[in-house]
Design a protein around this motif. Sequence first.
Motif, PDB file in Angstrom:
ATOM      1  N   ALA A 270       3.699  28.818   2.616  1.00  0.00           N
ATOM      2  CA  ALA A 270       4.685  28.223   1.715  1.00  0.00           C
ATOM      3  C   ALA A 270       5.786  27.546   2.527  1.00  0.00           C
ATOM      4  O   ALA A 270       6.091  27.967   3.648  1.00  0.00           O
ATOM      5  CB  ALA A 270       5.281  29.281   0.800  1.00  0.00           C
ATOM      6  N   ARG A 299      -4.122  25.304  -0.152  1.00  0.00           N
ATOM      7  CA  ARG A 299      -3.539  26.080  -1.263  1.00  0.00           C
ATOM      8  C   ARG A 299      -2.112  26.533  -0.956  1.00  0.00           C
ATOM      9  O   ARG A 299      -1.528  27.309  -1.703  1.00  0.00           O
ATOM     10  CB  ARG A 299      -4.408  27.285  -1.642  1.00  0.00           C
ATOM     11  N   ARG A 301       1.918  26.188  -0.801  1.00  0.00           N
ATOM     12  CA  ARG A 301       2.833  25.601  -1.784  1.00  0.00           C
ATOM     13  C   ARG A 301       4.121  25.091  -1.136  1.00  0.00           C
ATOM     14  O   ARG A 301       4.601  25.647  -0.151  1.00  0.00           O
ATOM     15  CB  ARG A 301       3.202  26.639  -2.858  1.00  0.00           C
ATOM     16  N   VAL A 412       1.540  21.553  -4.213  1.00  0.00           N
ATOM     17  CA  VAL A 412       0.573  22.351  -3.476  1.00  0.00           C
ATOM     18  C   VAL A 412      -0.367  21.436  -2.710  1.00  0.00           C
ATOM     19  O   VAL A 412      -0.648  20.311  -3.126  1.00  0.00           O
ATOM     20  CB  VAL A 412      -0.233  23.262  -4.442  1.00  0.00           C
ATOM     21  N   ARG A 413      -0.819  21.921  -1.570  1.00  0.00           N
ATOM     22  CA  ARG A 413      -1.881  21.234  -0.821  1.00  0.00           C
ATOM     23  C   ARG A 413      -3.209  21.838  -1.273  1.00  0.00           C
ATOM     24  O   ARG A 413      -3.550  22.969  -0.898  1.00  0.00           O
ATOM     25  CB  ARG A 413      -1.691  21.404   0.678  1.00  0.00           C
ATOM     26  N   THR A 414      -3.956  21.122  -2.072  1.00  0.00           N
ATOM     27  CA  THR A 414      -5.215  21.663  -2.573  1.00  0.00           C
ATOM     28  C   THR A 414      -6.243  21.738  -1.444  1.00  0.00           C
ATOM     29  O   THR A 414      -6.141  21.039  -0.426  1.00  0.00           O
ATOM     30  CB  THR A 414      -5.773  20.787  -3.709  1.00  0.00           C
ATOM     31  N   ASP A 420      -6.219  24.901  -6.244  1.00  0.00           N
ATOM     32  CA  ASP A 420      -4.809  25.023  -5.860  1.00  0.00           C
ATOM     33  C   ASP A 420      -4.300  26.452  -5.821  1.00  0.00           C
ATOM     34  O   ASP A 420      -3.192  26.711  -5.344  1.00  0.00           O
ATOM     35  CB  ASP A 420      -3.925  24.187  -6.789  1.00  0.00           C
TER      36      ASP A 420
END
Length: 428
Positions: A270, A299, A301, A412-414, A420
Amino acid sequence: MTSPTLSIGEAVASLLRDGLPVRLEAYDGSSAGPPDADITLELVSERGLSYLLTAPGDLGMARAYVSGDLRVHGVHPGDPYDAMRLLQSHLRFRAPSPGEALTLVRGLVSGVGLGVLKPPPPPPQEHLPRWRRTVEGLRHSLSRDAEVIAHHYDVSNAFYELVLGPSMAYTCAVYPDADATLEQAQAEKFDLVCRKLGLRPGQRLLDVGCGWGGMVRHAARHYGVQALGVTLSREQASYAKEAIDRDGLGDLAEVRHSDYRDVLEGDFDAISSIGLTEHIGVKQYPAYFGFLRDRLRPRGRLLNHCITRHDNRPRETGAFIDRYVFPDGELTGSGTIITAAQDAGLEVVHEENLRHHYALTLRDWCRNLVGSWDAAVAEVGEGTARVWGLYMAGSRLAFERNEIQLHQVLAVRTDEDGRDGFPLRPSW
């Protein structure tokens, strides 16, 4: 033909559409406005009039006020909110014709002397104008960012404690209810960010522009994460390191005196950015969001919390804010921020406007400044204390009037499959 001699009071009264909502008393013995007004503006010197005439608008007013040449009676200098609200709501200037303006200046000069047209040196609290900063370094370069951040944040940790309170949080608080204290609201802000980021023990958090370490310490203490904070302010970093040691969080929390662009680590679970984007510069958004995305694991954030405008039209920051408060600061609308985050490859999953909460936060900061005025003046001088009262009261008005807002954007970085990691509905 000679122009009729005008007093300061007569000159001011001639420019107003509906008269003065306050009383004006000038050093030449003239006055204007209702004698029984609750608020009186006192122009105490020729230098004050020179400031007003040679730098029209908010910059001239600020110079006269900060220097003590323009005094406001009926409100405390730590919180001139009531005076500013009255003036903004009821002060209406009319635009004189060029010929009338020339006659007005001649009449005023005839009454008070030619010296008022010579610009005095600005108060020492004023930063260089934008064009001189450009000469000395490119806007938002590492060196120039470090210099302008120091101008604002390296004032005095003791002064900031007087204004901000024990939380030492210099960003919008989140009031769980109308009766919440400032400290409760700041704790709720940090916790809301933690909940939106879905923090869990053992995760790694990067807090960019970490200030005095409030978010880092809250996340480490209450969520058990490994938290790294970075700040360009040496004073903030020093304070944060001492607070981490005092709280016994040295095994979980770290704060560095560093530009966020110098963070080499990656794969964070994160990232929180609370009050940094205002200093980044709109043109730097692609690089900024791209850098943060690259520091996240799949995933991972990002929570971006910053002051925004009520629209996305480009405009320069006002002279007072740029010279006295946030040199090189830039604001834009939440749409621009969301677009930049999306274009950097982040999925935006939630945004929230907290502008009413910032108005309440500024109200409470002003109350703190009023309550500790003598100590604040002893720490930084009356001029700097006046800057803070003026800036915070004016900002409160701007948030109340929806001229500026405060947005939290959660992204978010999927992963490669587009996952996600979020539940179907928000968990916070």
